[in-house]
Design an enzyme around this catalytic site. Structure first.
Site, short mmCIF file in Angstrom:
data_model
loop_
_atom_site.label_atom_id
_atom_site.label_comp_id
_atom_site.label_asym_id
_atom_site.label_seq_id
_atom_site.Cartn_x
_atom_site.Cartn_y
_atom_site.Cartn_z
N HIS A 85 5.31 -24.87 12.83
CA HIS A 85 6.71 -25.32 12.89
C HIS A 85 6.89 -26.59 13.73
O HIS A 85 7.55 -27.53 13.32
CB HIS A 85 7.59 -24.22 13.50
N LYS A 136 2.07 -18.25 6.48
CA LYS A 136 1.23 -18.56 7.64
C LYS A 136 0.85 -17.26 8.35
O LYS A 136 1.53 -16.27 8.13
CB LYS A 136 1.99 -19.47 8.60
N LYS A 163 14.97 -25.00 6.67
CA LYS A 163 16.21 -24.97 7.47
C LYS A 163 17.04 -26.21 7.13
O LYS A 163 16.52 -27.32 7.01
CB LYS A 163 15.87 -24.94 8.96
N ASP A 182 -3.48 -1.14 -3.73
CA ASP A 182 -4.45 -1.41 -2.67
C ASP A 182 -5.15 -2.71 -3.05
O ASP A 182 -5.78 -2.78 -4.12
CB ASP A 182 -5.44 -0.23 -2.62
N ARG A 189 0.82 -1.22 0.00
CA ARG A 189 0.00 0.00 0.00
C ARG A 189 0.85 1.27 0.00
O ARG A 189 0.36 2.33 -0.35
CB ARG A 189 -0.87 0.03 1.26
N LYS A 228 8.40 -17.52 24.29
CA LYS A 228 9.08 -16.24 24.05
C LYS A 228 9.74 -15.79 25.35
O LYS A 228 9.27 -16.13 26.44
CB LYS A 228 8.07 -15.17 23.64
N ASP A 233 0.93 -19.74 16.84
CA ASP A 233 2.07 -19.10 16.17
C ASP A 233 3.20 -20.10 15.89
O ASP A 233 3.87 -19.99 14.87
CB ASP A 233 2.59 -17.95 17.06
N GLU A 257 12.85 -19.12 22.51
CA GLU A 257 13.28 -17.84 21.95
C GLU A 257 13.56 -16.84 23.07
O GLU A 257 12.86 -16.85 24.09
CB GLU A 257 12.17 -17.27 21.06
C1 BG6 Z 1 7.57 -17.27 13.11
C2 BG6 Z 1 6.76 -16.79 14.30
O1 BG6 Z 1 6.80 -18.09 12.30
O2 BG6 Z 1 8.71 -17.99 13.57
C3 BG6 Z 1 7.62 -15.94 15.22
O3 BG6 Z 1 5.65 -16.04 13.85
C4 BG6 Z 1 8.88 -16.69 15.60
O4 BG6 Z 1 6.88 -15.57 16.38
C5 BG6 Z 1 9.59 -17.22 14.37
O5 BG6 Z 1 9.72 -15.79 16.31
C6 BG6 Z 1 10.75 -18.12 14.76
O6 BG6 Z 1 11.50 -18.45 13.63
P1 BG6 Z 1 13.06 -18.77 13.75
O7 BG6 Z 1 13.45 -19.20 12.38
O8 BG6 Z 1 13.72 -17.50 14.22
O9 BG6 Z 1 13.18 -19.85 14.77
#
Ligand code: BG6
Length: 506
Positions: A259, A167, A201, A113, A70, A357, A254, A235
């Protein structure tokens, strides 16, 4: 895609439909069309990935990248911004005025847009001489339907178009189905590439090599020899300014829905007949996950939310004090789950999944813990036998370690100690250059290889399981427990099934 098509063209006998297609392709060029081109993901991951592929000479010849968003920028202004972005997030060894100038010469920009039919007509005009088109939707999923509908309206949904979807695809099974139905009414399943960057990865792909290119592991890859599997994505970062997205999602949606379940599926799946069969086998694992519901949710899950704390001596705010926070939010920023796969291979083996987190240490790893020896022939406290562990570490280093019991050198008695057989990717392959996971996946999508992308049935099996947990939390009245930022997460997780060697101290 374009490369494959052009190879076909160079071999083609100049008759029939292939000839016509080759003539058309000869006058066109492949395009990556990036929606959300000024967003955070694009800046940190997608543009640097494309830049690295360009520098390595891996992008198809003539490929152009058209960014849209945008933001009312001219193409010139956009390129200036992109130059700064790449200097910041690109690999230092690739940054040079020449490399940047060459890459930016491939790049164009169009302010758009996604709700505007007129803007899509301008887009179609800008793509008049595009051959194969790879559309990357790096926008909010709530825009996917509108984007696809407009693409079709302006003739950009033909067989020459592929679609990458970021995602989260949905918020639960029902919303995911709504998006899939709407997109699926316009694009065929084999045109749709649902991306999960964990599958790009290196160590994740190496897991396939480890399991299926060695005869050593398969005979012991089952409940008879394996006691538990732990998958951890810890993380140190918080929510990075993404409050509104994150608060709606939480750790379960998330990280686990995508993952972590992908990692679990790769560890647990049956050997496929070939790489194309990987997705068939993954979906069977996801469909065999024992449902978690109000009856077992307290025993098998634990949710947490970070409170104020400190990370490496620096004070950190709690989740409810982050920018944009709503004080009463009960969204989980940490989750631990003991999952079971109800099939012959894994009957009774807990898969302990844990992600959070603002934990004290960043590490992502899969630990396969083997059963103890049935009988210890050694005597004394120094001779306790510990279980063998196969540790596949994805982050921060990429290593695979097999921990074996060894006798310490010496003449008196037998003192046992676990010793690691260590395979470090950097040492083994002499490179410490880490590729961004998106590089591999972009290249695969360009080449029409969907093995490392998520199929609709996989996505839906994952959502079904995740929805059960959410409903269970509500029905059991469970709320996240607080944990201090910088800690190892809620200590009670250590008492859950499969949580062997739990890190209580961070
Ligand atoms: C993303 C999430 O899909 O993956 C994030 O939305 C997360 O919240 C991230 O931090 C982690 O990815 P990586 O590759 O840094 O482990």
């Amino acid at each position: 895609m374009a490369r494959a098509s052009l190879i076909a063209c160079s071999r083609a006998i100049a008759v029939g439909p292939l000839e016509e297609r080759c003539l058309t392709l000869a006058m066109t060029h492949p395009v990556i069309l990036l929606f959300g081109a000024t967003g955070d993901l694009a800046k940190r991951m997608l543009w640097p990935s494309l830049f690295h592929l360009h520098c390595d000479g891996l992008l198809p010849e003539g490929l152009r990248v058209l960014g849209t968003s945008r933001s009312l920028l001219t193409a010139g202004d956009f390129r200036l911004e992109l130059d700064a972005t790449l200097r910041r997030f690109g690999h230092a060894e690739d940054i040079s005025d020449l490399n940047l100038a060459e890459f930016l010469a491939r790049v164009d920009y169009l302010a758009l847009d996604v709700e505007s039919a007129t803007d899509f007509q301008s887009l179609a005009a800008a793509l008049a001489d595009a051959g194969e088109i790879l559309c990357y939707l790096s926008t909010s999923p709530s825009l996917y339907t509108a984007i696809c509908t407009h693409l079709r309206a302006v003739g950009l949904a033909g067989a020459n178009v592929r679609l990458i979807l970021e995602k989260p695809i949905g918020h639960d099974l029902a919303s995911s189905r709504r998006i899939s139905d709407a997109v699926g009414a316009i694009f065929a399943e084999d045109q749709i590439y649902r991306i999960d960057h964990y599958l790009g990865k290196e160590t994740v792909q190496n897991l396939l090599a480890l399991r299926f290119a060695n005869s050593l592991f398969e005979p012991v890859w089952n409940a008879a020899a394996i006691e538990s599997v732990q998958i951890t994505i810890a993380e140190t970062v918080g929510i990075e300014g993404r409050w509104s997205y994150y608060d709606d999602a939480g750790a379960l949606r998330d990280m686990v829905q995508n993952h972590m379940l992908q990692l679990l599926a790769l560890v647990a799946m049956e050997p496929p007949a070939n790489l194309a069969g990987v997705r068939d086998e993954k979906v069977k694992v996801l469909q065999s996950l024992r449902p978690i519901n109000a009856g077992n949710v307290r025993r098998q899950t634990l949710a947490g939310q970070y409170a104020a704390g400190a990370l490496a001596g620096t004070p950190m705010p709690g989740y409810l004090e982050e920018d944009g926070a709503v004080a009463r939010s009960t969204t989980e920023t940490y989750v631990a789950l003991s999952a079971y796969i109800d099939n012959w291979r894994w009957k009774g083996v807990p898969f302990f999944l844990q992600t959070g987190k603002r934990l004290g240490r960043r590490h992502t790893e899969i630990v396969v813990r083997f059963r103890e020896v049935p009988h210890n022939i050694f005597e004394g406290a120094q001779a306790a036998v510990q279980s063998n562990r196969l540790v596949i570490r994805l982050q921060p280093e990429e290593t695979i370690t097999l921990e074996l019991m060894n006798k310490q050198p010496g003449l008196y008695g037998v003192q046992l100690q676990p010793v690691a057989l260590n395979l470090s990717m950097a040492d083994a392959f002499g490179t410490d250059r880490r590729r961004i996971a998106y590089e591999r996946l972009l290249l695969d999508a360009l080449n029409g290889n969907s093995t490392l992308f998520v199929r609709r049935d996989e996505l839906e099996a994952a959502w079904l399981w995740i929805d059960g947990i959410h409903t269970g939390w509500v029905q059991a009245g469970m709320r996240p427990v607080p944990y201090a930022a910088g800690s190892a997460g809620p200590v009670d997780a250590c008492d859950m099934p499969g949580a062997a060697n739990c890190d209580r101290n961070g």
